[in-house]
Design a protein around this motif. Structure first.
Motif, PDB file in Angstrom:
ATOM      1  N   SER A 183       4.937   5.834  -6.777  1.00  0.00           N
ATOM      2  CA  SER A 183       4.677   5.638  -8.207  1.00  0.00           C
ATOM      3  C   SER A 183       3.480   6.466  -8.656  1.00  0.00           C
ATOM      4  O   SER A 183       3.476   7.025  -9.753  1.00  0.00           O
ATOM      5  CB  SER A 183       4.465   4.161  -8.525  1.00  0.00           C
ATOM      6  OG  SER A 183       3.366   3.653  -7.814  1.00  0.00           O
ATOM      7  N   ARG A 184       2.468   6.588  -7.807  1.00  0.00           N
ATOM      8  CA  ARG A 184       1.322   7.453  -8.149  1.00  0.00           C
ATOM      9  C   ARG A 184       1.756   8.905  -8.214  1.00  0.00           C
ATOM     10  O   ARG A 184       1.334   9.653  -9.103  1.00  0.00           O
ATOM     11  CB  ARG A 184       0.198   7.266  -7.137  1.00  0.00           C
ATOM     12  CG  ARG A 184      -0.535   5.952  -7.283  1.00  0.00           C
ATOM     13  CD  ARG A 184      -1.777   5.914  -6.418  1.00  0.00           C
ATOM     14  NE  ARG A 184      -1.463   5.887  -5.004  1.00  0.00           N
ATOM     15  CZ  ARG A 184      -1.337   4.782  -4.277  1.00  0.00           C
ATOM     16  NH1 ARG A 184      -1.501   3.608  -4.839  1.00  0.00           N
ATOM     17  NH2 ARG A 184      -1.069   4.851  -2.992  1.00  0.00           N
ATOM     18  N   VAL A 244       0.838  -1.210   0.000  1.00  0.00           N
ATOM     19  CA  VAL A 244       0.000   0.000   0.000  1.00  0.00           C
ATOM     20  C   VAL A 244       0.869   1.254   0.000  1.00  0.00           C
ATOM     21  O   VAL A 244       0.655   2.179  -0.784  1.00  0.00           O
ATOM     22  CB  VAL A 244      -0.954  -0.016   1.216  1.00  0.00           C
ATOM     23  CG1 VAL A 244      -1.613   1.331   1.407  1.00  0.00           C
ATOM     24  CG2 VAL A 244      -2.005  -1.101   1.041  1.00  0.00           C
ATOM     25  N   VAL A 245       1.868   1.290   0.861  1.00  0.00           N
ATOM     26  CA  VAL A 245       2.720   2.477   0.961  1.00  0.00           C
ATOM     27  C   VAL A 245       3.678   2.558  -0.228  1.00  0.00           C
ATOM     28  O   VAL A 245       4.022   3.639  -0.682  1.00  0.00           O
ATOM     29  CB  VAL A 245       3.482   2.476   2.301  1.00  0.00           C
ATOM     30  CG1 VAL A 245       4.453   3.620   2.384  1.00  0.00           C
ATOM     31  CG2 VAL A 245       2.491   2.568   3.441  1.00  0.00           C
ATOM     32  N   LEU A 261       4.523  13.589 -13.821  1.00  0.00           N
ATOM     33  CA  LEU A 261       4.813  13.523 -15.252  1.00  0.00           C
ATOM     34  C   LEU A 261       3.628  13.989 -16.085  1.00  0.00           C
ATOM     35  O   LEU A 261       3.812  14.639 -17.119  1.00  0.00           O
ATOM     36  CB  LEU A 261       5.207  12.106 -15.641  1.00  0.00           C
ATOM     37  CG  LEU A 261       6.579  11.669 -15.145  1.00  0.00           C
ATOM     38  CD1 LEU A 261       6.809  10.204 -15.455  1.00  0.00           C
ATOM     39  CD2 LEU A 261       7.667  12.522 -15.744  1.00  0.00           C
ATOM     40  N   GLU A 262       2.420  13.666 -15.652  1.00  0.00           N
ATOM     41  CA  GLU A 262       1.242  14.147 -16.379  1.00  0.00           C
ATOM     42  C   GLU A 262       1.157  15.662 -16.322  1.00  0.00           C
ATOM     43  O   GLU A 262       0.908  16.321 -17.317  1.00  0.00           O
ATOM     44  CB  GLU A 262      -0.030  13.546 -15.791  1.00  0.00           C
ATOM     45  CG  GLU A 262      -0.267  12.116 -16.164  1.00  0.00           C
ATOM     46  CD  GLU A 262      -1.535  11.576 -15.551  1.00  0.00           C
ATOM     47  OE1 GLU A 262      -2.201  12.308 -14.775  1.00  0.00           O
ATOM     48  OE2 GLU A 262      -1.879  10.431 -15.839  1.00  0.00           O
TER      49      GLU A 262
END
Length: 79
Positions: free
Chosen positions: A48-49, A42-43, A55-56
């Motif tokens: 990565s999110r 979970v952590v 980047l978006e």
């Protein structure tokens, strides 16, 4: 270096309680091995999110037509 250390300690201050909550939840459901795997899973997904969001946001901004035109005008010497 002091600011980087402070940032690291603040991340530990915020992340460890969340890992503890996940660990306690999954320990009650499935045992210690499942709890340790799920808490890190979970952590571990959080950076990565954050990288994808970064980047978006900034990767697509740099490729916008307005920015490309502005950069081309400066490269040709036309101000």
């Amino acid at each position: 270096m002091g600011l980087m250390g402070t940032a690291g300690m603040l991340s530990v201050f915020f992340v460890l309680p969340q890992m503890g909550k996940v660990y306690d939840h999954y320990k009650a459901l499935g045992g210690e091995v499942v709890a340790s795997q799920m808490s890190f899973r979970v952590v571990g997904g959080t950076p990565s999110r954050a990288a994808v969001l970064f980047l978006e946001r900034y990767g697509f901004y740099d490729r916008s037509p307005r920015r490309l035109q502005t950069g081309a005008a400066h490269a040709c010497g036309k101000d």
